[in-house]
Scaffold this motif. Structure first.
Motif, PDB file in Angstrom:
ATOM      1  N   ARG A 143       0.855  -1.179   0.000  1.00  0.00           N
ATOM      2  CA  ARG A 143       0.000   0.000   0.000  1.00  0.00           C
ATOM      3  C   ARG A 143       0.897   1.237   0.000  1.00  0.00           C
ATOM      4  NH1 ARG A 143      -4.411   2.456   4.281  1.00  0.00           N
ATOM      5  NH2 ARG A 143      -5.016   4.150   2.909  1.00  0.00           N
ATOM      6  N   ASP A 144       1.362   1.575  -1.181  1.00  0.00           N
ATOM      7  CA  ASP A 144       2.278   2.697  -1.337  1.00  0.00           C
ATOM      8  C   ASP A 144       2.177   3.204  -2.773  1.00  0.00           C
ATOM      9  OD1 ASP A 144       4.138   4.591  -0.666  1.00  0.00           O
ATOM     10  OD2 ASP A 144       5.748   3.171  -0.210  1.00  0.00           O
ATOM     11  N   PHE A 145       2.865   4.297  -3.032  1.00  0.00           N
ATOM     12  CA  PHE A 145       2.850   4.870  -4.375  1.00  0.00           C
ATOM     13  C   PHE A 145       3.972   4.285  -5.220  1.00  0.00           C
ATOM     14  CE2 PHE A 145       1.429   8.298  -1.405  1.00  0.00           C
ATOM     15  CZ  PHE A 145       0.092   8.260  -1.758  1.00  0.00           C
ATOM     16  N   VAL A 146       3.932   4.587  -6.499  1.00  0.00           N
ATOM     17  CA  VAL A 146       5.040   4.201  -7.365  1.00  0.00           C
ATOM     18  C   VAL A 146       6.316   4.872  -6.858  1.00  0.00           C
ATOM     19  CG1 VAL A 146       3.660   3.821  -9.432  1.00  0.00           C
ATOM     20  CG2 VAL A 146       4.515   6.119  -8.935  1.00  0.00           C
ATOM     21  N   ASP A 147       7.429   4.234  -7.111  1.00  0.00           N
ATOM     22  CA  ASP A 147       8.694   4.821  -6.686  1.00  0.00           C
ATOM     23  C   ASP A 147       9.188   5.821  -7.721  1.00  0.00           C
ATOM     24  OD1 ASP A 147       9.574   3.235  -8.791  1.00  0.00           O
ATOM     25  OD2 ASP A 147      10.620   1.802  -7.508  1.00  0.00           O
ATOM     26  N   GLN A 148      10.371   6.335  -7.505  1.00  0.00           N
ATOM     27  CA  GLN A 148      10.945   7.348  -8.389  1.00  0.00           C
ATOM     28  C   GLN A 148      10.996   6.856  -9.834  1.00  0.00           C
ATOM     29  OE1 GLN A 148      14.835   8.596  -7.143  1.00  0.00           O
ATOM     30  NE2 GLN A 148      15.273   9.727  -9.024  1.00  0.00           N
ATOM     31  N   GLU A 149      11.455   5.636 -10.026  1.00  0.00           N
ATOM     32  CA  GLU A 149      11.551   5.072 -11.380  1.00  0.00           C
ATOM     33  C   GLU A 149      10.174   4.929 -12.010  1.00  0.00           C
ATOM     34  OE1 GLU A 149      13.259   1.079 -13.698  1.00  0.00           O
ATOM     35  OE2 GLU A 149      13.445   1.285 -11.511  1.00  0.00           O
ATOM     36  N   GLY A 150       9.200   4.519 -11.207  1.00  0.00           N
ATOM     37  CA  GLY A 150       7.846   4.362 -11.725  1.00  0.00           C
ATOM     38  C   GLY A 150       7.261   5.676 -12.206  1.00  0.00           C
ATOM     39  N   LEU A 151       7.492   6.751 -11.455  1.00  0.00           N
ATOM     40  CA  LEU A 151       6.989   8.059 -11.873  1.00  0.00           C
ATOM     41  C   LEU A 151       7.707   8.535 -13.130  1.00  0.00           C
ATOM     42  CD1 LEU A 151       4.952  10.276 -10.700  1.00  0.00           C
ATOM     43  CD2 LEU A 151       7.061  11.572 -10.375  1.00  0.00           C
ATOM     44  N   GLU A 152       8.987   8.275 -13.207  1.00  0.00           N
ATOM     45  CA  GLU A 152       9.754   8.675 -14.398  1.00  0.00           C
ATOM     46  C   GLU A 152       9.198   7.987 -15.648  1.00  0.00           C
ATOM     47  OE1 GLU A 152      14.138   9.607 -12.429  1.00  0.00           O
ATOM     48  OE2 GLU A 152      13.689   7.590 -13.164  1.00  0.00           O
ATOM     49  N   LYS A 153       8.873   6.713 -15.542  1.00  0.00           N
ATOM     50  CA  LYS A 153       8.318   5.985 -16.687  1.00  0.00           C
ATOM     51  C   LYS A 153       6.964   6.552 -17.092  1.00  0.00           C
ATOM     52  CE  LYS A 153      10.605   1.528 -15.892  1.00  0.00           C
ATOM     53  NZ  LYS A 153      10.410   0.094 -15.511  1.00  0.00           N
ATOM     54  N   LEU A 154       6.128   6.883 -16.096  1.00  0.00           N
ATOM     55  CA  LEU A 154       4.805   7.417 -16.374  1.00  0.00           C
ATOM     56  C   LEU A 154       4.898   8.764 -17.082  1.00  0.00           C
ATOM     57  CD1 LEU A 154       1.728   7.018 -15.914  1.00  0.00           C
ATOM     58  CD2 LEU A 154       2.006   8.334 -13.789  1.00  0.00           C
ATOM     59  N   PHE A 155       5.696   9.663 -16.558  1.00  0.00           N
ATOM     60  CA  PHE A 155       5.829  10.985 -17.160  1.00  0.00           C
ATOM     61  C   PHE A 155       6.479  10.901 -18.540  1.00  0.00           C
ATOM     62  CE2 PHE A 155       5.668  14.117 -13.334  1.00  0.00           C
ATOM     63  CZ  PHE A 155       4.391  13.677 -13.054  1.00  0.00           C
ATOM     64  N   SER A 156       7.448  10.020 -18.675  1.00  0.00           N
ATOM     65  CA  SER A 156       8.107   9.865 -19.982  1.00  0.00           C
ATOM     66  C   SER A 156       7.116   9.379 -21.025  1.00  0.00           C
ATOM     67  CB  SER A 156       9.281   8.887 -19.859  1.00  0.00           C
ATOM     68  OG  SER A 156      10.262   9.376 -18.968  1.00  0.00           O
ATOM     69  N   LYS A 157       6.242   8.465 -20.642  1.00  0.00           N
ATOM     70  CA  LYS A 157       5.216   7.941 -21.558  1.00  0.00           C
ATOM     71  C   LYS A 157       4.276   9.048 -22.024  1.00  0.00           C
ATOM     72  CE  LYS A 157       1.649   5.825 -19.868  1.00  0.00           C
ATOM     73  NZ  LYS A 157       0.738   4.837 -19.209  1.00  0.00           N
TER      74      LYS A 157
ATOM     75  N   TYR B  46      -1.248  16.397  -7.358  1.00  0.00           N
ATOM     76  CA  TYR B  46      -0.374  17.549  -7.146  1.00  0.00           C
ATOM     77  C   TYR B  46       0.553  17.282  -5.955  1.00  0.00           C
ATOM     78  CZ  TYR B  46       0.856  22.531  -6.628  1.00  0.00           C
ATOM     79  OH  TYR B  46       1.526  23.735  -6.536  1.00  0.00           O
ATOM     80  N   TRP B  47      -0.044  16.785  -4.865  1.00  0.00           N
ATOM     81  CA  TRP B  47       0.740  16.470  -3.668  1.00  0.00           C
ATOM     82  C   TRP B  47       1.791  15.401  -3.950  1.00  0.00           C
ATOM     83  CZ3 TRP B  47       0.214  11.679  -0.959  1.00  0.00           C
ATOM     84  CH2 TRP B  47       0.879  11.620   0.282  1.00  0.00           C
ATOM     85  N   LEU B  48       1.416  14.347  -4.666  1.00  0.00           N
ATOM     86  CA  LEU B  48       2.357  13.271  -4.983  1.00  0.00           C
ATOM     87  C   LEU B  48       3.473  13.766  -5.892  1.00  0.00           C
ATOM     88  CD1 LEU B  48       3.216  10.291  -4.899  1.00  0.00           C
ATOM     89  CD2 LEU B  48       1.674   9.886  -6.838  1.00  0.00           C
ATOM     90  N   PHE B  49       3.117  14.509  -6.935  1.00  0.00           N
ATOM     91  CA  PHE B  49       4.126  14.993  -7.877  1.00  0.00           C
ATOM     92  C   PHE B  49       5.072  15.994  -7.219  1.00  0.00           C
ATOM     93  CE2 PHE B  49       0.902  14.324 -11.593  1.00  0.00           C
ATOM     94  CZ  PHE B  49       0.976  12.954 -11.393  1.00  0.00           C
ATOM     95  N   THR B  50       4.572  16.706  -6.215  1.00  0.00           N
ATOM     96  CA  THR B  50       5.427  17.625  -5.465  1.00  0.00           C
ATOM     97  C   THR B  50       6.516  16.862  -4.728  1.00  0.00           C
ATOM     98  OG1 THR B  50       3.651  19.248  -5.170  1.00  0.00           O
ATOM     99  CG2 THR B  50       5.467  19.350  -3.604  1.00  0.00           C
ATOM    100  N   GLN B  51       6.171  15.686  -4.206  1.00  0.00           N
ATOM    101  CA  GLN B  51       7.171  14.876  -3.516  1.00  0.00           C
ATOM    102  C   GLN B  51       8.338  14.531  -4.426  1.00  0.00           C
ATOM    103  OE1 GLN B  51       5.882  11.531  -0.983  1.00  0.00           O
ATOM    104  NE2 GLN B  51       3.781  12.235  -1.315  1.00  0.00           N
TER     105      GLN B  51
ATOM    106  N   ALA C 146      11.903  10.822  -3.603  1.00  0.00           N
ATOM    107  CA  ALA C 146      10.702  11.335  -2.934  1.00  0.00           C
ATOM    108  C   ALA C 146      11.053  12.125  -1.676  1.00  0.00           C
ATOM    109  CB  ALA C 146       9.769  10.190  -2.584  1.00  0.00           C
ATOM    110  N   ASP C 147      10.525  13.343  -1.596  1.00  0.00           N
ATOM    111  CA  ASP C 147      10.650  14.177  -0.402  1.00  0.00           C
ATOM    112  C   ASP C 147       9.422  13.914   0.459  1.00  0.00           C
ATOM    113  OD1 ASP C 147      10.836  16.074   1.540  1.00  0.00           O
ATOM    114  OD2 ASP C 147      10.548  17.801   0.212  1.00  0.00           O
ATOM    115  N   GLU C 148       9.588  13.088   1.476  1.00  0.00           N
ATOM    116  CA  GLU C 148       8.447  12.669   2.290  1.00  0.00           C
ATOM    117  C   GLU C 148       8.181  13.594   3.473  1.00  0.00           C
ATOM    118  OE1 GLU C 148       9.226   8.522   3.105  1.00  0.00           O
ATOM    119  OE2 GLU C 148       8.248   7.931   1.227  1.00  0.00           O
ATOM    120  N   SER C 149       8.767  14.788   3.433  1.00  0.00           N
ATOM    121  CA  SER C 149       8.522  15.745   4.515  1.00  0.00           C
ATOM    122  C   SER C 149       7.100  16.280   4.481  1.00  0.00           C
ATOM    123  CB  SER C 149       9.510  16.916   4.420  1.00  0.00           C
ATOM    124  OG  SER C 149       9.305  17.666   3.228  1.00  0.00           O
TER     125      SER C 149
END
Length: 280
Positions: free
Chosen positions: A60-74, A98-103, A143-146
């Motif tokens: 129960r978590d979000f995609v990691d850094q690599e996962g987001l990179e693949k999504l945005f690249s697509k 917005y909150w997730l992408f900010t991280q 990810a900046d989890e602050s």
């Protein structure tokens, strides 16, 4: 929108209409109702399915850094692309995105003030055509989890006089009268109630009837009346984090609060934890 602390975080529908053919702008639709995109969407917008696109399938978590990179690249997004988010439910999932992408460090993020509701009310065009963009090579930061709260941090904050918890759910959910939201059994928990000390400020009180945000003065008054002030460390929560991300956006982008975190584990986690304290 100049009255807000960060007016650059919002665009109105007229701005969007003027930038539909801007190659440096990528519209992303993120809806609670995942079928709305197929019914019709703003021309050029891509679909973000929160149940699939940004979720880790094994935890129960979000995609990691690599996962987001693949999504945005697509989607043909570069680090310089202006991402404009919108959706139904007064931008629940758009604010969550917005909150997730900010991280992950994307700088040029905006919400359409009023989302689908306002776009439709103005009779602006929809299309069923799914756009295709040339792939890019996107680079996300770790990810900046602050700006994200976890259950142990929330538990530790129960004894901290400088921490303020905001339960953004309905009064019926907050009181414990309602255990499961109608039509949302997947967001259930073992017990009903709220986290001890949490203030109930439903996310919807921040929106006008047309889906746009209330004025900065009105918003400030709403939170000040519940002792939610910029000098406090604030944690917002709901059931799964999407409504509380909307509140996180209001506090950080519209009012300029600096110490706000979204507890995305929210009530589905807290309400099922062994020995976690609750109030009714």
């Amino acid at each position: 929108m100049s009255e807000y602390a960060h007016p650059e975080a919002l665009v109105d529908t007229s701005w969007v209409a003027d930038h539909l053919n801007d190659s440096n702008v990528r519209l992303i639709e993120a809806d609670e109702d995942v079928l709305l995109y197929e019914v019709g969407h703003i021309p050029g917008a891509v679909k973000l399915d929160w149940h699939v696109d940004v979720q880790n399938p094994l935890s129960r978590d979000f995609v990691d850094q690599e996962g987001l990179e693949k999504l945005f690249s697509k989607w043909g997004i570069t680090n310089d692309t202006t991402i404009v988010l919108y959706g139904d439910r007064n931008n629940w999932y758009a604010a969550y995105s917005y909150w997730l992408f900010t991280q992950y460090g994307h700088k040029n993020l905006k919400l359409i003030n009023g989302g689908r509701t306002k776009w439709e009310a103005e009779g602006r065009p929809y299309t069923k055509e799914v756009p295709h963009y040339e792939a890019t090579t996107y680079h996300a930061q770790p990810a900046d989890e602050s700006i994200r709260a976890f259950r142990d941090q929330v538990l530790a904050g129960l004894n901290d006089s400088n921490v303020r918890l905001i339960d953004v759910r309905s009064p019926q959910e907050y009181s414990g009268e309602l255990l499961h939201m109608v039509n949302y059994p997947q967001e259930g928990a073992q017990r009903a109630g709220h986290i001890p000390g949490a203030k109930n400020i439903p996310w919807a009180v921040t929106a006008n009837a047309d889906g746009t945000f209330k004025s900065a003065e009105e918003l400030s008054e709403i939170y000040k009346n519940k002792d939610i002030t910029p000098d406090k460390n604030i944690v917002s929560y709901c059931r799964i984090g999407e409504r509380s991300a909307h509140t996180w956006f209001v506090l950080t982008r519209l009012l300029g609060f600096e110490n706000v975190r979204n507890y995305d584990g929210s009530w589905t986690e807290w309400g099922s934890l062994v020995r976690s304290p609750i109030e009714r």
